[in-house]
Design an enzyme around this catalytic site. Structure first.
Site, short mmCIF file in Angstrom:
data_model
loop_
_atom_site.label_atom_id
_atom_site.label_comp_id
_atom_site.label_asym_id
_atom_site.label_seq_id
_atom_site.Cartn_x
_atom_site.Cartn_y
_atom_site.Cartn_z
N SER A 1 -20.85 16.08 30.59
CA SER A 1 -19.21 15.56 29.75
C SER A 1 -19.37 13.80 29.62
O SER A 1 -18.95 12.87 28.97
CB SER A 1 -18.15 15.83 30.28
OG SER A 1 -17.95 16.08 32.07
N ASP B 1 -14.18 21.18 40.65
CA ASP B 1 -15.01 20.85 39.70
C ASP B 1 -16.66 22.46 39.78
O ASP B 1 -17.32 22.10 39.11
CB ASP B 1 -15.18 20.12 39.16
CG ASP B 1 -15.44 19.79 37.52
OD1 ASP B 1 -15.61 21.16 36.72
OD2 ASP B 1 -16.73 19.33 36.94
#
Length: 559
Positions: A140, A290
């Site tokens: 990302s 994450d």
């Protein structure tokens, strides 16, 4: 006539692919049958409905993937999270969006060179002997290139996208504006706090030096686990937008076929996964937030046969409040021991309103409070009906209120639990295994060393090193006080100069158990562990045997 469902949930004719509802279908000019009404008479459990539902899900998933690829940045981050929710989201979405975890759209070599010129004033080939122009992975916020340093070390170079920081501000403004509009039109749906939390968490990910220090600190905290590894940082080739680290050739954690070819047991992988993140949450109080499948690799030494769990991407961490960490441990112990008084006290200390405490067992262990069923077993039909009736009057406003009053630590813990739970399920794990590991590490967390005690130990260590090691019995003093065992082995000079508090790891003493700092707390840990294991294995087993012997009527009456 053959039917299908279009992307907006209406019924279409396969012959002309036009909506029946809109009247454009030539075969059914007079028909106006929404898909819900059509299948209401034919059954939602039919094979036809399931097949058409898959078509709709796949079409929507493809559209979402296109949206994420087009906008990149936080949209890819959101797509990664959806792809990890394998136990909630239909497989059409998780399979399609999983490419965003390591195969997101990447930038050209020209833009990569521009980042190098901004950070170092040099081109990549001025700093590296070899630098592959095509990235081996893209996510990302950055893409990763394979390279070879001037002294011959194989490296992975993480390069931040050139405009991602600017686009992040624009995207956050868009999200904030939309949330304000929703709050204005629907006052019961206040979403501004979600945007603020999301912004605060992601801002730290744009500084790669922060990520490098997090990685070294985590490696130090887990130095007693030989099966856990964090790649070494090459600080001389790293900056805020470029991170150069040791290259690791491993297998993606949820690639079962590749794991089997490598000769690694999926059971070992899922057990290690749960243990590592349970130790983070319950003992360290510093959590990697994450842990999607793209951030975890599994390696195996071809000579020794030793397997290692490699954790990547240390940009998003949460340091839990010490009071929250302790009470979260107590909450899990209460859930496993079915102790309602302890559950109420722990929930109150965490900040969960009393009227929501009854939902905590449903959220964490998927069974109602005061249930006599074996841990990990699904709810009975009667229990499901009872839960549905109790939730029937719960409004969305109350759901948002519940999330808003929760501590922010709890929200990121929820995220970590959900991501690891999805991977655990993909590897064939069952809930009971996850509950057992959480219960045992929660017991450890109650008695283990706090961060303040660890800090005091660091100060004492330095003082003893100065005062005692120069004496006649320096070698004996170093063994007794642990000066040699407690040194920072995985921290670089850059991290120590920054003043970051690295974890020292547990004290190494023959009379200490469960990573506790004192003998008294070791005894408490041993007693609690015995009680917990009795409840998890012996007590549950005896209960199951007794219910079998007593008969179904007695078991039904008790449950």
């Amino acid at each position: 006539m053959d039917w299908t469902g279009c992307w907006y949930g209406r019924l279409c004719c396969r012959d002309c692919m036009e909506s029946i509802v809109s009247g454009a279908c030539h075969a059914f000019e007079r028909s106006c049958i929404p898909i819900r009404r059509y299948f209401h008479h034919r059954g939602y459990t039919s094979d036809t409905y399931k097949a058409e539902r898959k078509v709709v899900h796949q079409r929507c998933a493809d559209r979402l993937l296109g949206l994420c690829r087009l906008n990149t940045g936080i949209y890819c981050k959101a797509g990664q999270h959806v792809a990890s929710l394998t136990y909630v989201v239909p497989p059409e979405y998780t399979n399609t969006l999983s490419v965003l975890q390591d195969r997101a759209p990447f930038k050209s070599m020209k833009e990569v060179e521009q980042v190098f010129l901004e950070e170092f004033g040099q081109h990549p080939l001025d700093l590296f002997r070899e630098f592959e122009p095509v990235p081996m992975a893209a996510a990302s916020l950055a893409q990763v290139h394979r390279a070879v340093t001037m002294d011959g070390r194989l490296a992975a170079v993480k390069v931040q996208y050139i405009n991602v920081s600017r686009l992040f501000k624009t995207d956050m403004w868009t999200m904030q504006t939309l949330s304000d509009m929703v709050g204005l039109l629907f006052p019961e749906f206040e979403l501004g706090w979600i945007v603020t939390e999301f912004k605060d968490n992601l801002t730290s990910e744009f500084d790669f030096t922060h990520e490098a220090r997090n990685g070294e600190a985590t490696k130090e905290r887990f130095k007693n686990r030989s099966d856990f590894y964090v790649p070494e940082i090459y600080w001389e080739l790293s900056s805020k937008k470029i991170l150069t680290m040791e290259f690791i050739d491993g297998v993606k954690v949820n690639d079962i076929e590749a794991l089997k070819k490598l000769g690694v047991s999926p059971k070992w992988v899922r057990t290690t996964l749960l243990e590592v993140f349970a130790e983070m949450m319950y003992q360290h109080g510093v959590v990697h937030c994450d842990p999607h499948a793209g951030n975890i690799l599994i390696t195996k030494d071809q000579f020794t046969g030793k397997c290692q769990f490699v954790l990547l991407d240390h940009g998003l961490y949460r340091t839990l409040d010490e009071t929250f960490r302790f009470n979260y441990c107590q909450l899990w112990r209460a859930l496993i021991l079915n102790d309602q008084d302890l559950l109420s006290r722990a929930s109150d200390n965490i900040g969960i309103p009393e009227n929501y405490v009854s939902f905590i067992p449903l959220i964490f262990i998927q069974r109602p409070a005061n249930s006599s069923q074996k841990i990990g077993e699904g709810m009975t039909t009667e229990q499901r009906q009872e839960v549905r009736s109790s939730l029937k009057n719960v409004t969305m406003a109350e759901v948002f209120e519940f999330l808003e009053v929760l501590p922010r630590d709890m929200l990121l813990v929820f995220r970590t639990i959900n991501l690891t739970r999805g991977i655990h399920q993909q590897l064939g794990g069952e809930n009971v295994e996850r509950f057992h590991i959480n219960a045992l590490f929660a017991t450890k967390g109650v008695w283990s060393e706090t961060r303040q005690e660890e800090h005091d130990r660091r100060v004492q260590r330095e003082r003893r090193r100065r005062d005692r090691l120069n004496g006649r019995f320096g070698a004996i003093a170093s063994w007794w006080y642990g000066n040699l065992d407690d040194k920072d082995e995985n921290s670089s000079e850059a991290t120590r100069a920054y003043g970051m508090q690295l974890g020292l790891g547990p004290r190494n003493r023959w009379y200490l158990f469960g990573d506790t700092p004192t003998f008294h707390r070791s005894l408490g840990y041993l007693w609690d562990t015995f009680s917990m294991r009795w409840r998890l294995w012996v007590g549950e087993g005896l209960l199951k045997i007794w219910l079998w012997w007593a008969g179904k009527d007695v078991a039904k009456a008790i449950s």
